[in-house]
Write a protein that holds these residues in place. Sequence first.
Motif, PDB file in Angstrom:
ATOM      1  N   LEU A 142      -9.501   7.870  -8.282  1.00 53.61           N
ATOM      2  CA  LEU A 142      -8.271   8.373  -7.673  1.00 53.61           C
ATOM      3  C   LEU A 142      -7.453   7.174  -7.218  1.00 53.61           C
ATOM      4  CD1 LEU A 142      -6.684  10.920  -6.773  1.00 53.61           C
ATOM      5  CD2 LEU A 142      -7.871  10.735  -4.570  1.00 53.61           C
ATOM      6  N   SER A 143      -6.341   6.949  -7.883  1.00 53.00           N
ATOM      7  CA  SER A 143      -5.561   5.719  -7.715  1.00 53.00           C
ATOM      8  C   SER A 143      -4.109   6.072  -7.439  1.00 53.00           C
ATOM      9  CB  SER A 143      -5.669   4.880  -8.996  1.00 53.00           C
ATOM     10  OG  SER A 143      -4.831   3.751  -8.939  1.00 53.00           O
ATOM     11  N   ILE A 144      -3.577   5.539  -6.368  1.00 52.28           N
ATOM     12  CA  ILE A 144      -2.174   5.827  -6.037  1.00 52.28           C
ATOM     13  C   ILE A 144      -1.277   5.322  -7.166  1.00 52.28           C
ATOM     14  CG2 ILE A 144      -1.594   3.689  -4.824  1.00 52.28           C
ATOM     15  CD1 ILE A 144      -0.312   5.491  -2.635  1.00 52.28           C
ATOM     16  N   SER A 145      -0.215   6.046  -7.436  1.00 51.58           N
ATOM     17  CA  SER A 145       0.730   5.650  -8.484  1.00 51.58           C
ATOM     18  C   SER A 145       1.858   4.810  -7.884  1.00 51.58           C
ATOM     19  CB  SER A 145       1.322   6.898  -9.145  1.00 51.58           C
ATOM     20  OG  SER A 145       2.133   7.604  -8.226  1.00 51.58           O
ATOM     21  N   ASP A 146       2.683   4.254  -8.754  1.00 53.54           N
ATOM     22  CA  ASP A 146       3.864   3.527  -8.259  1.00 53.54           C
ATOM     23  C   ASP A 146       4.708   4.431  -7.367  1.00 53.54           C
ATOM     24  OD1 ASP A 146       3.297   1.140  -9.584  1.00 53.54           O
ATOM     25  OD2 ASP A 146       4.315   1.779 -11.395  1.00 53.54           O
ATOM     26  N   ARG A 147       4.909   5.662  -7.804  1.00 48.59           N
ATOM     27  CA  ARG A 147       5.706   6.609  -7.023  1.00 48.59           C
ATOM     28  C   ARG A 147       5.051   6.906  -5.684  1.00 48.59           C
ATOM     29  NH1 ARG A 147       7.179  12.797  -9.031  1.00 48.59           N
ATOM     30  NH2 ARG A 147       8.208  13.488  -7.109  1.00 48.59           N
ATOM     31  N   GLY A 148       3.743   7.130  -5.707  1.00 50.67           N
ATOM     32  CA  GLY A 148       3.032   7.426  -4.463  1.00 50.67           C
ATOM     33  C   GLY A 148       3.025   6.256  -3.511  1.00 50.67           C
ATOM     34  N   SER A 149       2.890   5.039  -4.062  1.00 52.46           N
ATOM     35  CA  SER A 149       2.913   3.844  -3.216  1.00 52.46           C
ATOM     36  C   SER A 149       4.250   3.702  -2.504  1.00 52.46           C
ATOM     37  CB  SER A 149       2.636   2.614  -4.070  1.00 52.46           C
ATOM     38  OG  SER A 149       2.668   1.441  -3.300  1.00 52.46           O
ATOM     39  N   ALA A 150       5.347   3.964  -3.237  1.00 53.82           N
ATOM     40  CA  ALA A 150       6.680   3.895  -2.632  1.00 53.82           C
ATOM     41  C   ALA A 150       6.849   4.962  -1.560  1.00 53.82           C
ATOM     42  CB  ALA A 150       7.745   4.039  -3.715  1.00 53.82           C
ATOM     43  N   GLU A 151       6.302   6.148  -1.833  1.00 53.48           N
ATOM     44  CA  GLU A 151       6.382   7.236  -0.845  1.00 53.48           C
ATOM     45  C   GLU A 151       5.668   6.850   0.441  1.00 53.48           C
ATOM     46  OE1 GLU A 151       6.378  10.959  -4.067  1.00 53.48           O
ATOM     47  OE2 GLU A 151       4.506  10.253  -3.163  1.00 53.48           O
ATOM     48  N   MET A 152       4.445   6.343   0.311  1.00 50.88           N
ATOM     49  CA  MET A 152       3.677   5.975   1.494  1.00 50.88           C
ATOM     50  C   MET A 152       4.313   4.801   2.233  1.00 50.88           C
ATOM     51  SD  MET A 152       1.147   6.454   3.535  1.00 50.88           S
ATOM     52  CE  MET A 152      -0.123   7.467   2.763  1.00 50.88           C
ATOM     53  N   GLN A 153       4.764   3.793   1.478  1.00 45.84           N
ATOM     54  CA  GLN A 153       5.399   2.632   2.103  1.00 45.84           C
ATOM     55  C   GLN A 153       6.611   3.047   2.919  1.00 45.84           C
ATOM     56  OE1 GLN A 153       4.251  -0.466   1.907  1.00 45.84           O
ATOM     57  NE2 GLN A 153       5.914  -1.601   2.894  1.00 45.84           N
ATOM     58  N   ALA A 154       7.428   3.934   2.380  1.00 47.01           N
ATOM     59  CA  ALA A 154       8.627   4.371   3.083  1.00 47.01           C
ATOM     60  C   ALA A 154       8.277   5.096   4.379  1.00 47.01           C
ATOM     61  CB  ALA A 154       9.466   5.267   2.175  1.00 47.01           C
ATOM     62  N   ARG A 155       7.268   5.966   4.334  1.00 43.25           N
ATOM     63  CA  ARG A 155       6.888   6.708   5.526  1.00 43.25           C
ATOM     64  C   ARG A 155       6.284   5.801   6.596  1.00 43.25           C
ATOM     65  NH1 ARG A 155       6.490  12.129   5.334  1.00 43.25           N
ATOM     66  NH2 ARG A 155       6.434  11.820   7.598  1.00 43.25           N
ATOM     67  N   LEU A 156       5.477   4.843   6.169  1.00 38.26           N
ATOM     68  CA  LEU A 156       4.899   3.909   7.128  1.00 38.26           C
ATOM     69  C   LEU A 156       5.967   3.022   7.749  1.00 38.26           C
ATOM     70  CD1 LEU A 156       1.659   2.836   5.223  1.00 38.26           C
ATOM     71  CD2 LEU A 156       1.785   4.291   7.255  1.00 38.26           C
ATOM     72  N   GLU A 158       9.013   3.793   8.302  1.00 37.59           N
ATOM     73  CA  GLU A 158       9.745   4.599   9.284  1.00 37.59           C
ATOM     74  C   GLU A 158       8.994   4.703  10.603  1.00 37.59           C
ATOM     75  OE1 GLU A 158      10.244   8.386   7.497  1.00 37.59           O
ATOM     76  OE2 GLU A 158      11.805   7.753   6.092  1.00 37.59           O
ATOM     77  N   ALA A 159       7.663   4.724  10.525  1.00 40.22           N
ATOM     78  CA  ALA A 159       6.850   5.017  11.701  1.00 40.22           C
ATOM     79  C   ALA A 159       6.371   3.783  12.460  1.00 40.22           C
ATOM     80  CB  ALA A 159       5.636   5.850  11.286  1.00 40.22           C
ATOM     81  N   ILE A 160       6.253   2.646  11.755  1.00 38.43           N
ATOM     82  CA  ILE A 160       5.646   1.456  12.347  1.00 38.43           C
ATOM     83  C   ILE A 160       6.585   0.278  12.145  1.00 38.43           C
ATOM     84  CG2 ILE A 160       3.639  -0.071  12.325  1.00 38.43           C
ATOM     85  CD1 ILE A 160       2.041   2.240  11.100  1.00 38.43           C
ATOM     86  N   ASP A 161       7.016  -0.330  13.241  1.00 39.41           N
ATOM     87  CA  ASP A 161       8.004  -1.405  13.165  1.00 39.41           C
ATOM     88  C   ASP A 161       7.519  -2.587  12.338  1.00 39.41           C
ATOM     89  OD1 ASP A 161       9.772   0.030  14.706  1.00 39.41           O
ATOM     90  OD2 ASP A 161       9.193  -0.948  16.596  1.00 39.41           O
ATOM     91  N   GLU A 162       6.215  -2.898  12.420  1.00 38.74           N
ATOM     92  CA  GLU A 162       5.689  -4.078  11.731  1.00 38.74           C
ATOM     93  C   GLU A 162       5.548  -3.886  10.226  1.00 38.74           C
ATOM     94  OE1 GLU A 162       3.688  -3.989  15.845  1.00 38.74           O
ATOM     95  OE2 GLU A 162       4.434  -2.575  14.333  1.00 38.74           O
ATOM     96  N   ILE A 163       5.670  -2.659   9.748  1.00 40.43           N
ATOM     97  CA  ILE A 163       5.536  -2.396   8.319  1.00 40.43           C
ATOM     98  C   ILE A 163       6.899  -2.578   7.670  1.00 40.43           C
ATOM     99  CG2 ILE A 163       4.938  -0.707   6.557  1.00 40.43           C
ATOM    100  CD1 ILE A 163       2.562  -1.623   8.193  1.00 40.43           C
ATOM    101  N   PRO A 164       7.014  -3.487   6.690  1.00 44.43           N
ATOM    102  CA  PRO A 164       8.327  -3.737   6.079  1.00 44.43           C
ATOM    103  C   PRO A 164       8.723  -2.637   5.111  1.00 44.43           C
ATOM    104  CG  PRO A 164       6.667  -5.040   4.989  1.00 44.43           C
ATOM    105  CD  PRO A 164       5.965  -4.351   6.127  1.00 44.43           C
TER     106      PRO A 164
END
Length: 224
Positions: A142-156, A158-164
């Motif tokens: 079970l491997s995150i896709s490019d689309r899923g990685s972008a989705e997770m990165q965007a949500r993180l 939004e929620a965590i200042d240190e996450i670019p």
Amino acid sequence: MTEVFDAVYRGESPFGKRPPWDIGAPQPAYVALEKAGLIQGAVLDAGCGTGEDALHLAGLGYAVTGLDLSPTAISVARDKADARGLGAVFEVADALDLTGWEERFDTVIDSGLAHTFEGDRLRAYATALHRACRPGAVAHILSISDRGSAEMQARLAEAIDEIPAPLPDDDESPTLKRSADHLRDGFAEGWTIESIDESLMRGVIPTTSELLDVHAWLGRFRRD
């Protein structure tokens, strides 16, 4: 990488006490695979983290071994197994080596480990799994896709200042491509590719404990 991931599991990262892949429950994709009869024999949970997938299967009667690079994650997984009265085995191990685990397993599950490896390292991982598996064994990746990685990165972000926020890709610092072809190339030697399907991977936003499902690949590879 041992220290990096161990620090995350110790709560010493921008994620705080809970990394976004530690959802406190088994991945729904693996629950469904088990119900479909696609988990057999002795099971390896590669990159098991704190053990929820392994413990779910152990609770159903499977002989399960969870291996992870992080001593902290393994310690937490062992404590969970003891508290739940389950016989899953958890050990610290490097998934790129797996010396000492030769021909032990009939099924492999991997929730989010393979997608951390680039080409040569993914091939080394597939080779290590090949050694650890018996002939005819099946690896479910079970491997995150490019689309899923972008989705997770965007949500993180939004929620965590240190996450670019995501940075634009360029030739000098290319982003790891998490495509179906990436998995095909990694498991091209010693494995028969039975399927690579679109799936979902469940994650958590550490600051809110909100669960979210992001796009992923679910590959099934049979050891030659």
